[in-house]
Design an enzyme around this catalytic site. Structure first.
Site, mmCIF file in Angstrom:
data_model
loop_
_atom_site.group_PDB
_atom_site.id
_atom_site.type_symbol
_atom_site.label_atom_id
_atom_site.label_comp_id
_atom_site.label_asym_id
_atom_site.label_seq_id
_atom_site.Cartn_x
_atom_site.Cartn_y
_atom_site.Cartn_z
ATOM 1 N N GLY A 1 0.905 -1.264 -0.110
ATOM 2 C CA GLY A 1 -0.016 -0.094 0.183
ATOM 3 C C GLY A 1 0.775 1.364 -0.020
ATOM 4 O O GLY A 1 0.567 2.266 -0.609
ATOM 5 N N ASN B 1 -7.558 3.617 9.426
ATOM 6 C CA ASN B 1 -7.257 2.454 10.197
ATOM 7 C C ASN B 1 -7.057 2.482 11.474
ATOM 8 O O ASN B 1 -7.113 1.378 12.076
ATOM 9 C CB ASN B 1 -5.738 2.149 9.689
ATOM 10 N N ALA C 1 -2.337 -6.682 0.456
ATOM 11 C CA ALA C 1 -2.577 -8.139 0.635
ATOM 12 C C ALA C 1 -2.300 -8.445 2.235
ATOM 13 O O ALA C 1 -3.411 -9.435 2.770
ATOM 14 C CB ALA C 1 -1.545 -9.480 0.035
ATOM 15 N N HIS C 2 -1.639 -7.932 3.024
ATOM 16 C CA HIS C 2 -1.503 -8.397 4.202
ATOM 17 C C HIS C 2 -2.676 -7.981 5.276
ATOM 18 O O HIS C 2 -2.615 -8.589 6.348
ATOM 19 C CB HIS C 2 -0.026 -8.026 5.061
ATOM 20 N N THR D 1 11.261 -7.202 -10.827
ATOM 21 C CA THR D 1 10.968 -8.671 -11.007
ATOM 22 C C THR D 1 9.549 -8.886 -10.185
ATOM 23 O O THR D 1 9.540 -8.705 -8.740
ATOM 24 C CB THR D 1 11.975 -9.730 -10.466
ATOM 25 N N CYS E 1 1.568 1.526 13.370
ATOM 26 C CA CYS E 1 2.864 2.269 12.700
ATOM 27 C C CYS E 1 3.384 3.325 13.240
ATOM 28 O O CYS E 1 4.636 3.553 13.138
ATOM 29 C CB CYS E 1 2.431 2.707 11.359
HETATM 30 C C1 PLP Z 1 -4.910 2.600 5.401
HETATM 31 C C2 PLP Z 1 -3.624 2.232 5.070
HETATM 32 N N1 PLP Z 1 -3.023 2.589 4.063
HETATM 33 C C3 PLP Z 1 -1.726 2.104 3.688
HETATM 34 C C4 PLP Z 1 -1.171 1.226 4.475
HETATM 35 C C5 PLP Z 1 0.292 0.592 4.047
HETATM 36 O O1 PLP Z 1 0.261 -0.659 3.397
HETATM 37 P P1 PLP Z 1 1.582 -1.361 3.597
HETATM 38 O O2 PLP Z 1 1.694 -2.004 4.692
HETATM 39 O O3 PLP Z 1 1.218 -2.686 2.644
HETATM 40 O O4 PLP Z 1 2.847 -0.758 2.729
HETATM 41 C C6 PLP Z 1 -1.818 0.769 5.736
HETATM 42 C C7 PLP Z 1 -1.009 -0.258 6.551
HETATM 43 O O5 PLP Z 1 -0.738 0.163 7.753
HETATM 44 C C8 PLP Z 1 -2.979 1.316 5.869
HETATM 45 O O6 PLP Z 1 -3.488 0.875 7.080
#
Ligand code: PLP
Length: 383
Positions: free
Chosen positions: A70, A153, A202-203, A239, A323
């Site tokens: 993301g 989030n 995906a995670h 890749t 985060c």
């Molecule tokens: C709303 C949102 N956007 C973007 C991300 C970032 O995604 P990624 O961990 O795949 O880089 C997150 C993950 O914490 C998220 O919750």
């Protein structure tokens, strides 16, 4: 007992996803760019996965580009479009976003401001919703993009992206939405919603980490971030991560509305029970809320302390956004919904998944009232 309630940070990989991925490490490990049989095998898995992801949001297969997640997809849209406009000297240097975006939007915005970008950060109300009239008024001739997340989030607010898409279309401005938290939980139709860019990963959906995708509406050109071997039609070199991509598609394939309903039911039960603890408040909306998000302020106690006690009991939660937890600074999202610093610091995000059970909830409810009682007894804030 171990109770994982931090699924907004990341989720457990589904066994079915893992099983689908494994052969692409050990047997079918060809490079999708190789011209031989093993390369073709990887290439066909890649395109099949692309098709699955495209179909899930009503996009064309050719409109999906795989990224490392993301964060990369968000950076690509913001920087790629800004730089394209700079290069073409369109005079469009204005971007509209919100105060509650993920840092992978807000930090690129900070960078763009240093390069001459003008950013409008829309306010949100107490539940985290933007004001559509404020959005309309903010759009100018210089606006090159509106970037508003789908599901938040931290507090779970789901914005009305259909209405936002309609406004952007009427005003002839491109619209991006970050759907990392809502994907497969809330249906998304890029055509119906007038979405020009969509960030997925995906995670958060029981797929692997380090893989995501960006939907780019056909015909839109922007600058690329990664130059190299010309993968992803030359737009995103590197890749392709075939095991990750195959796992991503499997996670999408097995996601279903039954699991979503189960989470919603459990979420509501969770909220009801937790709010029984005196002097607790729900952060975020009652309706239009992510099915897996519960965010509670346990007033007069420090979230970090609650988190520590819960961890000792084998319960894993998050204080603010995972985060950001390492910075210990107050969450920008809770600040945007006007929580007082003390209330923001007493917040805990419990995020459930399809694997969360009633038993997990019972265990939490057995532990948490005593923890709060004990901490309140020690708190200088409680008179
Ligand atoms: C709303 C949102 N956007 C973007 C991300 C970032 O995604 P990624 O961990 O795949 O880089 C997150 C993950 O914490 C998220 O919750």
């Amino acid at each position: 007992m171990k109770v994982y309630l931090d699924n907004a940070a990341t989720t457990k990989v589904d066994e079915k996803v893992l099983k689908e991925m494994l052969p692409y490490f050990t047997e079918k490990y060809g490079n999708s760019s190789s011209m031989h049989l093993m390369g073709n095998e990887a290439k066909s898995a890649l395109e099949k996965a692309r098709h699955t992801i495209a179909k899930s949001v009503n996009a064309k297969t050719t409109e999906i580009y795989f990224t490392s997640g993301g964060t990369e997809a968000n950076n690509w849209v913001l920087k790629g479009l800004f730089w394209k406009n700079q290069k073409l000297e369109t005079g469009k240097n204005h971007l509209i976003t919100t105060k509650i975006e993920h840092d992978s939007i807000l930090k690129p915005c900070e960078r763009l401001e240093k390069q001459g970008g003008k950013i409008t950060y829309l306010d949100v109300n107490k539940e985290g919703f933007i004001d559509l009239e404020q959005l309309k008024k903010a759009i100018t001739k210089e606006t090159f993009l509106v970037s508003i997340m789908h599901g938040n989030n931290e507090i779970g607010t789901i914005q009305d992206i259909e209405k936002i898409g309609k406004i952007c279309k009427e005003k002839n401005v491109l619209f991006h939405t970050d759907a990392c938290q809502s994907y497969t939980k809330i249906p998304i139709d890029v055509k119906k919603t007038n979405i020009d860019f969509l960030t997925l990963n995906a995670h958060k959906i029981h797929g692997p980490k380090g893989i995501g995708a960006l939907y780019i509406k056909e015909g839109i050109e922007m600058t690329y971030l990664l130059h190299g071997g010309g993968h992803e039609k030359g737009k995103r070199s590197g890749t392709q991560n075939i095991p990750g991509i195959v796992g991503f598609a499997k996670a999408v394939e097995i996601a279903n509305s039954k699991d979503v309903k189960k989470m919603e039911k459990l979420r509501d039960k969770f909220i009801e029970k937790i709010l029984d603890i005196p002097n607790t408040t729900l952060n975020g909306p009652k309706e239009n809320r992510l099915p897996n998000n519960i965010n509670i302020s346990f007033n007069d106690v420090e979230g970090e302390s609650i988190g520590g006690y819960l961890e000792n009991a084998g319960i894993f939660v998050s204080t603010g956004s995972a985060c950001m937890s390492n910075t210990l600074s107050s969450s920008h999202v809770l600040e945007a919904i006007k929580l007082k610093p003390l209330q923001a610091n007493s917040s805990i995000r419990f995020s459930i998944s399809k694997y969360t059970t009633e038993k997990d909830l019972d265990y939490l409810m057995k532990k948490i009232p005593d923890i709060i009682k004990k901490l309140r007894r020690l708190s200088p804030l409680v008179k």
